[in-house]
Design an enzyme around this catalytic site. Structure first.
Site, PDB file in Angstrom:
ATOM      1  N   HIS A 160      45.089  26.420  45.180  1.00  0.00           N
ATOM      2  CA  HIS A 160      46.121  26.954  46.068  1.00  0.00           C
ATOM      3  C   HIS A 160      47.475  26.406  45.646  1.00  0.00           C
ATOM      4  O   HIS A 160      47.601  25.238  45.276  1.00  0.00           O
ATOM      5  CB  HIS A 160      45.855  26.545  47.516  1.00  0.00           C
ATOM      6  CG  HIS A 160      44.737  27.301  48.134  1.00  0.00           C
ATOM      7  ND1 HIS A 160      44.645  28.659  48.071  1.00  0.00           N
ATOM      8  CD2 HIS A 160      43.639  26.886  48.835  1.00  0.00           C
ATOM      9  CE1 HIS A 160      43.558  29.052  48.712  1.00  0.00           C
ATOM     10  NE2 HIS A 160      42.927  27.998  49.174  1.00  0.00           N
ATOM     11  N   LYS A 555      46.787  30.554  61.968  1.00  0.00           N
ATOM     12  CA  LYS A 555      47.822  31.592  61.937  1.00  0.00           C
ATOM     13  C   LYS A 555      47.473  32.736  62.886  1.00  0.00           C
ATOM     14  O   LYS A 555      48.347  33.450  63.375  1.00  0.00           O
ATOM     15  CB  LYS A 555      47.978  32.114  60.503  1.00  0.00           C
ATOM     16  CG  LYS A 555      49.097  33.118  60.309  1.00  0.00           C
ATOM     17  CD  LYS A 555      49.381  33.356  58.843  1.00  0.00           C
ATOM     18  CE  LYS A 555      48.265  34.083  58.141  1.00  0.00           C
ATOM     19  NZ  LYS A 555      48.220  35.524  58.516  1.00  0.00           N
TER      20      LYS A 555
END
Length: 889
Positions: A160, A555
């Site tokens: 990532h 999120k």
């Protein structure tokens, strides 16, 4: 408004240093490195650069210690007064400073760890030995030993894009770290000290002159090689040393003449070169290359280790007679490698164990170079040969040699095999569904379909060449049904064709959204009856992995509701596994930042639901976290020791009972917190126009321009929707804006809704999940800054949303301080508090530079291209803030 007087500045610096309560030796390191950087800046050739850096430094320190708006405005005026070129230089200088401060702090941690190791009465808390002793007292010696030998810690390194530093910068910092060590060991005022100081100046000058941001994104194979550096520098030698220390500590002394009690419990996984969810650059070819690079590194390491061990086994046959099995092994090796055997026999005329191990090192080399006549077929055959040597040594009376360096080598082979890290493939469930629809229709195959099928062929190739452990875990992101998992087996059959043999696959669901977490137990109950799933379960002794996504759930519904939903999902999945006779491993997709499930791993492990750990813990490690936890041997050793201790302790009946009782006792609080925090989060993110506002008030768009990793920041969206925005830039952008919203938003409202301060304080003391949540939010808020946050929020021309954010921040901070106690955030975590206070004024300086660049970019006409100088300044400041806060995404 007047500029601060020299006396006011000195007072401000004094107050700041007093607040930091920094250990004297660390303070000396910070001052030395800072003074050397100052010398480099004065010598840089850029007129008055040092003076300008000092002006901004002094102004931000004064503003940090003086809460008045006038002090903050003065600091902002200094930042705005520079030309763009000078602001660029100042931003680079502060970024350099952060790298040096981080180095000094890490060096101090290592120094403390080494001193602690040298103490005769070491504190056993947070160590495998201490956890084992407590477990044995609770469940008995035999049961504790059984649990110890079944222990498993499985970090999975991911690519990532969260490591904001270039590898060139990391390498320069490592060299500088070595020099700081040497300086500490050199006599005062000696030639050695002068030489080391000169070399440090050279390294700091190199660091200053090295561009802090990459010109181009790294390729996936670049990312593979970056992770390999951690293995070469640290993990290969550190992990067996961890086993050794744990074994000695449990035995209560240094024996070294008995078979070890500790079995190798670390397994390293990797998504680097295997994670293709949203990354079109990770192809089947890349996966093959990743496996080959990893194998090359581990085989070279094993070859050299075997040579070292072999050269040291100078035991004469008269003192250590070889076993019949060892003599037979020598004959087999000699006949296969005659010329080398003759030469080795000449150098080791009566040293049978030395002869054998040196020939074994040649077989390892042949495995690396693909010499079929000599190569090992798999690591199990190498282990069998090494154990023949070990048994012969022990039988011959050389137990210390049998269980000394040779045991270290055996541990390395058991841990890393010939593959080093288990390559895991990840793909989105929607991609599988699309490809299968095309295949079932029987038409022409698209490029995407061919690539998806080629991945399965690549897995087969990797398994055949590097062993079955080298690959085979296949993770399905956004798993929403049992069919999503069964589709993987269908695709594998398509890939090999009629009559072909598919690769051996462990298909792992990844539950990410709030709804998916709630549906997880039902999906699992359905999939285990699927023929291929059922067959694989039986082949593995009913072992099953389930992955939980922290990032997207946060999120999706906000950090508070996500944490509670994750706990509930784990509890339900663990209970289902217990009832179904399944050995469950929960795989935690935790990021480095607090908004992505980050925070101290050991406290998080101890807060897990009953039976959700059971001696096994697997998690993702990414970006700056990889180098922070595994980049230094001493720190890596301490980290693994702490995590392994927590894994053992988490499964103790007393810890499981504590978590079970607390979850039941505070279920009403959890329900109120979940409902109210989620509603508050939706008030913000579901407000009309939120997505473009978010992109305006943070550098979210610009983060995508940073060459952090090979993977795109989005799954192809516009700023009109957050649905496909990756969790990494979501967290990264809020962090850069000094708001850190992804780590805390909604908690204040949740606590206010509960309202019972006494009961919340009681929960903080007795409920591990709640305590971990409060402590992580305290860290997140400590790195935020109200005044700077308001400047970012003002960019968006939405006072309603800005006020909503600031009100929630104020409310959350007040409640966290009341519950945790003390007169400020992190009052009960003095080391963390010091680390934040040490950096905050300097991060403020970079934030002010970032704000001026962001304003210039936002104020520019929309139909004109962005000013490249302002864009560069923004990206430099992003890199610097990431280094200062030590949390990116």
């Amino acid at each position: 408004m007047h500029d601060p007087t020299p006396t006011e500045v000195l007072d401000a610096v004094g107050r700041l240093e007093a607040e930091q309560e920094m250990p004297e030796r660390m303070r000396a390191d910070v001052r030395l490195l800072g003074s050397l950087l100052g010398q480099v800046l004065r010598e840089s050739g850029s007129a008055d650069l040092y003076e300008d850096v000092e002006r901004l430094r002094v102004a931000t320190i004064h503003a940090y210690t003086d809460p008045s708006p006038e002090a903050f405005d003065r600091a902002a005026r200094v930042a705005d007064s520079f030309s763009v070129q000078r602001a660029d230089e100042v931003a680079r200088a502060f970024t350099c400073y952060f790298h040096l401060v981080n180095l000094a702090e890490e060096h101090h941690r290592v120094r403390v760890l080494r001193e602690r190791d040298g103490q005769p009465e070491r504190d056993p808390r947070g160590t495998i030995a201490g956890a084992y002793a407590e477990l044995a007292a609770e469940v008995g010696e035999d049961a504790a030993r059984e649990r110890l030998q079944a222990l498993r810690f499985h970090p999975v390194f991911t690519a990532h894009p969260t490591e904001a530093r270039r590898r060139a910068v990391s390498t320069a910092i490592r060299r500088l770290s070595t020099l700081v060590d040497e300086l500490g060991a050199a006599p005062e005022s000696s030639a050695a000290q002068q030489r080391t100081t000169r070399l440090m100046l050279e390294e700091i000058d190199t660091l200053w002159r090295t561009a802090p941001i990459r010109a181009e994104k790294p390729s996936p194979t670049d990312e593979v090689r970056t992770v390999m550096a951690v293995f070469d520098d640290t993990l290969f030698t550190t992990v067996p040393e961890i086993y050794r220390r744990a074994d000695e500590a449990i035995r209560g002394g240094i024996d070294g003449d008995q078979p070890p009690l500790v079995r190798p419990f670390v397994r390293v996984g990797t998504w680097v070169g295997g994670d293709r969810d949203g990354n079109p650059f990770v192809t089947a070819k890349v996966s093959r290359q990743a496996a080959a690079i990893a194998s090359e590194h581990v085989l070279l390491g094993l070859e050299r280790a075997a040579q070292r061990v072999g050269r040291g086994l100078t035991l004469d046959a008269s003192t250590t007679p070889p076993s019949d099995e060892l003599l037979a092994l020598w004959e087999r090796l000699r006949s296969a490698d005659e010329d080398a055997a003759v030469e080795i026999a000449k150098r080791s005329p009566n040293e049978p164990h030395r002869r054998v191990v040196l020939l074994l090192s040649r077989k390892i080399a042949a495995t690396r170079t693909r010499d079929a006549d000599l190569a090992y077929r798999d690591p199990e055959h190498l282990l069998a040969d090494l154990r023949i040597v070990q048994a012969s040594l022990a039988q011959g009376g050389a137990a210390r040699q049998a269980y000394g360096q040779l045991q270290q080598l055996i541990w390395q082979v058991e841990t890393y095999g010939f593959h080093l890290a288990e390559l895991e493939v990840r793909q989105h469930s929607a991609v599988h569904a699309k490809v299968l629809a095309e295949l079932d229709a029987g038409g022409a195959r698209s490029e995407q379909t061919e690539e998806v099928l080629e991945v399965f062929r690549a897995i087969s190739f990797i398994q055949e060449r590097f062993g079955p452990r080298a690959a085979g875990r296949y993770i399905v992101s956004f798993t929403q049904s049992a069919e999503d998992l069964a589709n993987v087996h269908r695709l594998a059959r398509y890939a090999v064709g009629e009559g072909g043999t598919p690769p051996v696959l462990d298909v792992i669901p990844l539950f990410e959204t709030f709804a998916d977490l709630q549906a997880a137990p039902a999906i699992l109950a359905e999939i285990v009856d699927h023929p291929e799933f059922s067959a694989r379960l039986e082949a593995t002794g009913r072992r099953l992995e389930v992955m939980l996504g922290y990032s997207d759930s946060s999120k999706d519904v906000g950090p508070v509701a996500a944490n509670l939903a994750l706990y509930e999902a784990q509890a339900l999945i663990a209970a289902w596994a217990q009832e179904s006779g399944i050995e469950l491993t929960l795989f935690h997709g935790r990021g480095g930042a607090l908004g992505r499930g980050g925070g101290p791993a050991n406290s998080a492990i101890l807060a897990q639901p009953p039976h959700s750990v059971d001696g096994r813990f697997k998690l993702t490690e990414q970006g700056e976290v990889i180098f922070a936890r595994y980049g230094d041997p001493d720190i890596a050793m301490r980290h693994v020791d702490q995590v392994a201790a927590a894994i053992l302790t988490a499964s103790a009946p007393s810890n499981e009972e504590r978590n079970r009782t607390a979850a039941e006792h505070y279920a009403d609080i959890a329900e109120v917190m979940e409902t109210t925090s989620r509603a508050r989060f939706f008030d913000l993110v579901k407000a009309p126009g939120f997505a473009p506002w978010f992109a305006t008030v943070t550098p979210m768009e610009e983060v995508g321009l940073l060459a952090l990793g090979s993977r795109p920041a989005r799954r192809g969206l516009s700023v009109e929707s957050l649905e496909d925005l990756r969790a990494i830039p979501w967290v990264f952008a809020w962090t850069q804006a000094r708001i850190n919203l992804a780590g805390w938003f909604g908690l204040g409202t949740a606590l206010e809704s509960v309202g019972d301060e006494a009961r919340l304080k009681e929960a903080y003391a007795q409920w591990p999940l709640f305590r971990t949540m409060i402590d992580n939010v305290a860290m997140s808020l400590a790195k935020a800054d109200d005044r700077i946050a308001r400047q970012y929020l003002a960019l968006g021309d939405r006072e309603d949303l800005a006020q909503l954010v600031m009100d929630e921040m104020t409310l959350t901070r007040a409640w966290v301080i009341r519950i945790a106690g003390g007169d400020g955030l992190l009052a009960n975590k003095p080391v963390l508090q010091r680390a934040v206070k040490l950096r905050s004024p300097y991060v403020d300086a970079l934030s002010l530079l970032q704000l001026r660049a962001l304003r210039a970019l936002r104020d520019a006409p929309a139909d004109l291209p962005a000013d490249p100088e302002q864009q560069r300044l923004l990206l430099l400041s992003v890199s610097g803030v990431a280094a200062g806060l030590q949390n990116t995404g």
